[in-house]
Design an enzyme around this catalytic site. Structure first.
Site, PDB file in Angstrom:
ATOM      1  N   GLY A   1       0.851  -1.184   0.000  1.00 26.89           N
ATOM      2  CA  GLY A   1       0.000   0.000   0.000  1.00 26.89           C
ATOM      3  C   GLY A   1       0.887   1.235   0.000  1.00 26.89           C
ATOM      4  O   GLY A   1       2.022   1.178   0.469  1.00 26.89           O
ATOM      5  N   THR A   2       0.370   2.322  -0.510  1.00 26.49           N
ATOM      6  CA  THR A   2       1.256   3.483  -0.667  1.00 26.49           C
ATOM      7  C   THR A   2       0.847   4.672   0.190  1.00 26.49           C
ATOM      8  O   THR A   2       1.137   4.689   1.368  1.00 26.49           O
ATOM      9  CB  THR A   2       1.363   3.872  -2.149  1.00 26.49           C
TER      10      THR A   2
END
EC number: 3.4.25.1
Length: 281
Positions: A53-54
């Site tokens: 996830g960013t």
């Protein structure tokens, strides 16, 4: 600790014995192998490829705090998932956004939710926001072995402090180090661009509506420069997850509200590509 279909139906003694209000301590005493940090990974060469996830962003306003995240998960240079959820309620007055190894991060969030629920049931009261932030710090620290193998989890925690009557934001590093952020914060691969966007647009007197616009604008700016961050996807109807925590509790913006925010920003960008400040006016 497993259920026995031939038993009388009674719970094992471990479940009936008074003990710590910490669910993690309970697992550590009776089923330590179930704790994420106690797992032993096989030896590997190089970094393990797993969905990550960013970008997560947060900003406070006089009546609370907003926590938001984009929807993209990446694996190397590939898009692993376009509509992943990265922002979750921790309890009634707090939320956590995840960046890092997606699978471990989601598992950590679920354990954190259970930890807060267990404490409330045993003690009959909620942890303070400071206490919740400390519990999450301990959980991140227990994942250090995984982080050394490239499976790091670096969340952003935000909530309404009932005692201080204000919204607060906490950021972490991979060792569990905790810092309280003032005004706004970001974590993840696009955080440097999101933080730069919020630095120019943030004011202490923003309304809730302006703050939600601010965080979506920051995610848009991050997606503009960071390929691992996903911007609003109008064609697929995939929009950032935006949550608001106030004295009334946790609330997630509906898809209609999120899409309206995203579309308004896109329309203004078409009119003025290099003028993000107009998005808050």
């Amino acid at each position: 600790m497993e259920a026995n279909p031939r038993s009388t139906g009674r719970l094992p003694a471990a479940f009936l014995t008074p003990g710590s209000s910490s669910f993690m301590d309970f697992l550590g005493d009776h089923a330590p192998e179930m704790l994420p940090g106690r797992r032993v990974l096989p030896p590997v060469k190089g970094v393990i490829e797993a969905p990550h996830g960013t970008t997560i962003v947060a900003a406070s306003f006089p009546g609370g705090v907003v926590l938001a995240g984009d929807r993209r998960a990446t694996m190397g240079n590939m898009i692993a998932q376009r509509d992943i959820e990265k922002v979750f309620p921790a309890d009634e007055y707090s939320a956590v956004g995840i960046a890092g190894t997606a699978g471990l991060a989601v598992e950590m969030v679920r354990l954190f939710q259970l930890e807060l629920e267990h404490f409330e049931k045993v003690e009959g009261a909620q942890l303070s926001l400071e206490g919740k932030a400390n519990r999450l710090s301990t959980m991140i620290r227990s994942n250090l072995g995984m982080a050394m193998q490239g499976l790091a989890v670096v969340p952003l925690f935000a909530g309404w402090d009932v005692d201080r009557e204000k919204g607060r934001i906490f950021s972490y590093d991979v060792t569990g180090g905790r810092s309280e952020e003032q005004g706004y914060a970001a974590t993840g691969s696009g955080s440097i661009f999101a933080r730069g966007s919020m630095k120019k647009l943030y004011r202490e007197d923003l309304t809730e509506q302006q703050t939600t616009t601010l965080v979506v604008q920051a995610l848009y700016d991050a997606a503009d420069d960071d390929s691992a961050t996903g911007g609003p996807d109008v064609a697929r109807r995939i929009y950032p997850i935006v949550t608001v925590i106030t004295e009334e509790g946790f609330r997630r913006l509906t898809e209609a509200e999120s899409s309206e925010l995203a579309r308004s920003i896109l329309e203004r960008r078409l009119e003025q590509p290099d003028g993000p400040r107009a998005a808050l006016l």
